[in-house]
Design an enzyme around this catalytic site. Structure first.
Site, PDB file in Angstrom:
ATOM      1  N   GLY A  23       7.738   2.422  -7.554  1.00 24.27           N
ATOM      2  CA  GLY A  23       8.112   1.797  -6.525  1.00 24.27           C
ATOM      3  C   GLY A  23       7.133   1.192  -5.543  1.00 24.27           C
ATOM      4  O   GLY A  23       6.797  -0.131  -5.884  1.00 24.27           O
ATOM      5  N   CYS A  24       6.529   1.710  -4.800  1.00 24.41           N
ATOM      6  CA  CYS A  24       5.664   1.323  -3.818  1.00 24.41           C
ATOM      7  C   CYS A  24       4.386   0.869  -4.316  1.00 24.41           C
ATOM      8  O   CYS A  24       3.716  -0.297  -3.682  1.00 24.41           O
ATOM      9  CB  CYS A  24       5.229   2.193  -2.647  1.00 24.41           C
ATOM     10  N   VAL A  25       3.684   1.507  -5.416  1.00 21.15           N
ATOM     11  CA  VAL A  25       2.448   1.034  -6.009  1.00 21.15           C
ATOM     12  C   VAL A  25       2.831  -0.308  -6.814  1.00 21.15           C
ATOM     13  O   VAL A  25       2.123  -1.438  -6.527  1.00 21.15           O
ATOM     14  CB  VAL A  25       2.009   1.777  -6.937  1.00 21.15           C
TER      15      VAL A  25
END
Length: 213
Positions: free
Chosen positions: A152-154
């Site tokens: 996701g955010c990585v």
């Protein structure tokens, strides 16, 4: 008819095997490593205690070397309206409503004076924030990226780092996901197309080699 190559690594050779160079002014970017992923009572709990320990070691190494450190977190207004469709798509993001204890950093990963916290509402640490401008102002050209979640955010942050002109180096052991399958798949794809995926040991060596004198 083109013959299908069932060996994943061999399939990518010759098409996705470029390499990025580590720059002269790196920073450590810890993405969303907050209690929501560490508290078993949280809907986002991911069992990432090993990744937490890796982040603790990297943070200590960066501080000892004088490498700039950035943290990100996710914070929403009371109704979540500032999260747009992302908030609607993932109802469990309610754990990041302003003031929620699940949005707090764990005791062992607390920012100190001089370390910036970038609060965001979407997956990428760059989208809708001042991160790119801040990095440019400080002359940073490379990011060692850690945190949650890998898929996701990585991933979103690494992609936007590349597209914004900052070489992304994702630290394998310092990232985590709620299942090993998306974790490994996204690390593979990041290495192939958007980033360099390095081990914690390699990251520590790069930090030491770039220590501020």
């Amino acid at each position: 008819m083109t013959q299908k190559n069932d060996d994943l690594t061999a399939n990518y050779v010759g098409a996705f095997d470029g390499r990025l160079s580590f720059g002269k002014r790196p920073a450590l970017l810890i993405v969303d490593f907050v209690m929501a992923y560490l508290d078993p009572a949280s809907p986002l709990y991911a069992g990432v205690e090993d990744a937490l320990a890796s982040n603790e070691r990297l943070l200590a190494a960066a501080r000892a070397a004088g490498i700039p450190v950035f943290f990100t977190n996710v914070v929403y207004q009371a109704d979540g309206a500032d999260g747009g469709l992302f908030y609607k798509k993932i109802p469990s993001l309610r754990v990041f409503l302003e003031g929620s204890p699940l949005g707090a950093f764990p005791p062992s990963l607390q920012p100190v004076d001089g370390e910036r916290v970038i609060s965001k509402q979407f997956a990428s640490a760059f989208f809708g924030t001042s991160l790119a401008e801040t990095l440019s102002e400080e002359g940073i050209d490379t990011l060692l990226i850690t945190g949650l979640s890998t898929s996701g955010c990585v991933r979103a942050t690494a992609l936007d780092a590349l597209q914004s002109g900052f070489a992304p180096f994702v630290v394998r052991e310092a990232c985590g996901d709620r299942h090993p399958a998306p974790h490994e798949a996204n690390l593979f794809d990041l290495q192939a197309k958007y980033a360099e995926v390095v081990s914690e040991q390699e990251a520590c060596a790069l930090i030491s080699a770039n220590a501020e004198l």
